[in-house]
Design an enzyme around this catalytic site. Structure first.
Site, PDB file in Angstrom:
ATOM      1  N   MET A  40      -0.576   0.674   0.403  1.00  0.00           N
ATOM      2  CA  MET A  40      -0.642  -0.426  -0.559  1.00  0.00           C
ATOM      3  C   MET A  40      -1.942  -0.299  -1.343  1.00  0.00           C
ATOM      4  O   MET A  40      -3.004  -0.695  -0.867  1.00  0.00           O
ATOM      5  CB  MET A  40      -0.586  -1.776   0.163  1.00  0.00           C
ATOM      6  CG  MET A  40       0.662  -1.999   0.996  1.00  0.00           C
ATOM      7  SD  MET A  40       2.138  -2.252  -0.007  1.00  0.00           S
ATOM      8  CE  MET A  40       1.791  -3.829  -0.732  1.00  0.00           C
ATOM      9  N   GLY A  85      -1.673  -1.975  -6.530  1.00  0.00           N
ATOM     10  CA  GLY A  85      -1.013  -1.905  -7.826  1.00  0.00           C
ATOM     11  C   GLY A  85       0.434  -2.362  -7.752  1.00  0.00           C
ATOM     12  O   GLY A  85       0.975  -2.639  -6.676  1.00  0.00           O
ATOM     13  N   VAL A  86       1.071  -2.391  -8.913  1.00  0.00           N
ATOM     14  CA  VAL A  86       2.437  -2.892  -8.996  1.00  0.00           C
ATOM     15  C   VAL A  86       3.433  -1.926  -8.361  1.00  0.00           C
ATOM     16  O   VAL A  86       4.422  -2.348  -7.749  1.00  0.00           O
ATOM     17  CB  VAL A  86       2.816  -3.199 -10.464  1.00  0.00           C
ATOM     18  CG1 VAL A  86       2.795  -1.941 -11.320  1.00  0.00           C
ATOM     19  CG2 VAL A  86       4.175  -3.893 -10.546  1.00  0.00           C
ATOM     20  N   ASP A  87       3.206  -0.623  -8.470  1.00  0.00           N
ATOM     21  CA  ASP A  87       4.168   0.352  -7.960  1.00  0.00           C
ATOM     22  C   ASP A  87       4.309   0.269  -6.444  1.00  0.00           C
ATOM     23  O   ASP A  87       5.424   0.213  -5.910  1.00  0.00           O
ATOM     24  CB  ASP A  87       3.755   1.772  -8.368  1.00  0.00           C
ATOM     25  CG  ASP A  87       3.819   1.988  -9.870  1.00  0.00           C
ATOM     26  OD1 ASP A  87       4.717   1.399 -10.508  1.00  0.00           O
ATOM     27  OD2 ASP A  87       2.980   2.721 -10.395  1.00  0.00           O
ATOM     28  N   SER A  88       3.175   0.271  -5.734  1.00  0.00           N
ATOM     29  CA  SER A  88       3.257   0.211  -4.271  1.00  0.00           C
ATOM     30  C   SER A  88       3.790  -1.134  -3.797  1.00  0.00           C
ATOM     31  O   SER A  88       4.476  -1.208  -2.766  1.00  0.00           O
ATOM     32  CB  SER A  88       1.892   0.509  -3.642  1.00  0.00           C
ATOM     33  OG  SER A  88       0.907  -0.403  -4.071  1.00  0.00           O
ATOM     34  N   CYS A  97      -6.677  14.198  -2.527  1.00  0.00           N
ATOM     35  CA  CYS A  97      -6.481  12.932  -1.806  1.00  0.00           C
ATOM     36  C   CYS A  97      -5.068  12.856  -1.245  1.00  0.00           C
ATOM     37  O   CYS A  97      -4.866  12.452  -0.098  1.00  0.00           O
ATOM     38  CB  CYS A  97      -6.767  11.755  -2.731  1.00  0.00           C
ATOM     39  SG  CYS A  97      -6.753  10.148  -1.899  1.00  0.00           S
ATOM     40  N   GLY A 105       4.356   4.205  -3.621  1.00  0.00           N
ATOM     41  CA  GLY A 105       4.901   3.862  -4.935  1.00  0.00           C
ATOM     42  C   GLY A 105       4.888   5.025  -5.901  1.00  0.00           C
ATOM     43  O   GLY A 105       4.954   4.815  -7.122  1.00  0.00           O
ATOM     44  N   CYS A 161     -11.669   7.691  -8.998  1.00  0.00           N
ATOM     45  CA  CYS A 161     -12.023   6.406  -8.400  1.00  0.00           C
ATOM     46  C   CYS A 161     -13.448   6.367  -7.876  1.00  0.00           C
ATOM     47  O   CYS A 161     -14.074   5.305  -7.860  1.00  0.00           O
ATOM     48  CB  CYS A 161     -11.045   6.055  -7.286  1.00  0.00           C
ATOM     49  SG  CYS A 161     -11.143   7.119  -5.826  1.00  0.00           S
TER      50      CYS A 161
END
Length: 376
Positions: free
Chosen positions: A1, A4-7, A95, A119, A193
């Protein structure tokens, strides 16, 4: 998670499909201020809170797992080492390879879970014998199979990608809105990031010893000076600060970075074109092609960037047991011969091979060259 919206939507679909779902957010830094914030990040405290709210809405448990030490060693330190060697790494690739589908998956399996669900826009399908294959998502504009090209057959056995057949990101956002998820309109994350201000050159200057040196043109003539060759990458146009303009007045691009000599070579855009790529650190996303195992040449498509290419380049590929010059690598050398030249291909990047929508595998680019012109 990730927050974000996708996950969040992927988790919702997994719950709806009847799976026993637990939400996990990865803490990748013990100093969250060193990670990007707001819409430009993916692993911040703000993102952790967004992930928690999504899990709370879905009624599933939520945990934060601290992978900061592993992330530093396998992603951040690797990023620094690659730039120090004059290569251009892809930290998102590392990653996925070493954190999300290695360290995370290992821990999940050890705790009794069956799979890691994310996601990502990609698809796992089974061949006639039941072996897993990695394929592009339905929405090619959002397809993320390139950054998942590092996944192995064993890892694909334990991957779920619920967004695989979603026709567009707009539909994912609309679904999040219908489900009452607060991240429905959250902007996508992008960039690196762990570089909080987005200044890669400045960030590297604190990690790598930078020494001024010469900028040469394609003929070996000095046209400027740099403050550290390691901060440049092949294909770069901005920030060159050349003292002598090109004879034709056109922009010049970085053609080569030579860390041992501490020099940067620049030249016209057309000299960026390469038609042969040699790759090392090879892995196969599923069962390798028979030709790859036998060393025979095979046809495929090659992609060297996650985005910006409407179609990957057609290529002929052969896997050799030893690199050119007789120096072998642990997994051989992948030679990719492109039908149409590609520009701005840098050592350290990743070349991912496709047949149709299927991802065959990937390699880290060790060298790229044009066979139609002499070496610089």
């Amino acid at each position: 998670m990730s927050g974000g919206v996708d996950s969040a939507v992927a988790a919702a679909r997994a719950v709806e499909a009847g799976h026993d779902v637990v939400g996990v957010h990865l803490a990748l830094s013990r100093m969250p201020g060193t990670l990007r914030t707001g819409s430009r990040g993916c692993c911040t405290i703000e993102d952790s809170n967004d992930a928690w709210r999504a899990c709370d809405k879905l009624g599933i448990p939520f945990y934060v797992w601290d992978f900061s030490e592993r992330f530093k060693a396998d992603v951040v330190d690797d990023f620094i080492a690659e730039y120090a060697a004059g290569r251009t790494p892809n930290p998102c690739m590392r990653c996925n390879e070493r954190i999300k589908f290695a360290a995370l998956l290992e821990k999940a399996l050890a705790l009794g879970f069956d799979a890691v669900c994310t996601g990502h826009y990609a698809k796992v399908v089974r061949d006639a014998e039941g072996n897993p294959e990695l394929h592009r998502a339905a929405d090619w504009a959002k397809d993320q199979s390139y950054v998942l090209g590092v996944l192995t057959r064993e890892q694909l056995e334990h991957c779920l990608f619920p967004l695989a057949d979603t026709p567009s990101k707009a539909e994912v956002r609309a679904e999040a809105e219908r489900r009452g998820l607060s991240v429905a309109k959250k902007p996508d994350s992008h960039d690196i990031c762990f570089i909080s201000d987005g200044d890669t050159r400045g960030w590297l200057a604190d990690k790598i010893e930078m020494t001024s040196g010469d900028i040469l043109d394609e003929n070996g003539q000095k046209v400027g000076e740099h403050s550290g060759a390691n901060a440049f990458t092949v294909g770069q146009r901005r920030g060159l600060r050349l003292g002598r303009p090109a004879p034709d007045g056109k922009p010049r691009f970085v053609l080569e970075v030579r860390p041992k000599e501490n020099t940067v070579v620049v030249g016209p855009e057309q000299l960026l074109a390469v038609d042969e790529i040699r790759g090392i650190r090879i892995s196969w996303a599923g069962v390798p092609l028979a030709e790859a195992a036998s060393g025979e040449e095979f046809a495929c498509a090659a992609q060297v960037r996650a985005h910006g290419e409407p179609l990957p380049s057609k290529a002929r590929v052969v896997l050799r047991a030893e690199a050119e010059g007789g120096e072998g690598t642990d997994d051989g050398e992948l030679v990719v011969m492109l039908e149409s030249p590609l520009r701005g291909v840098a050592p350290g990047q990743t070349v991912v091979l496709y047949q149709g929508t299927r991802v065959l595998g990937q390699a880290t680019i060790d060298a790229a060259r044009s066979l139609s012109r002499p070496a610089l």
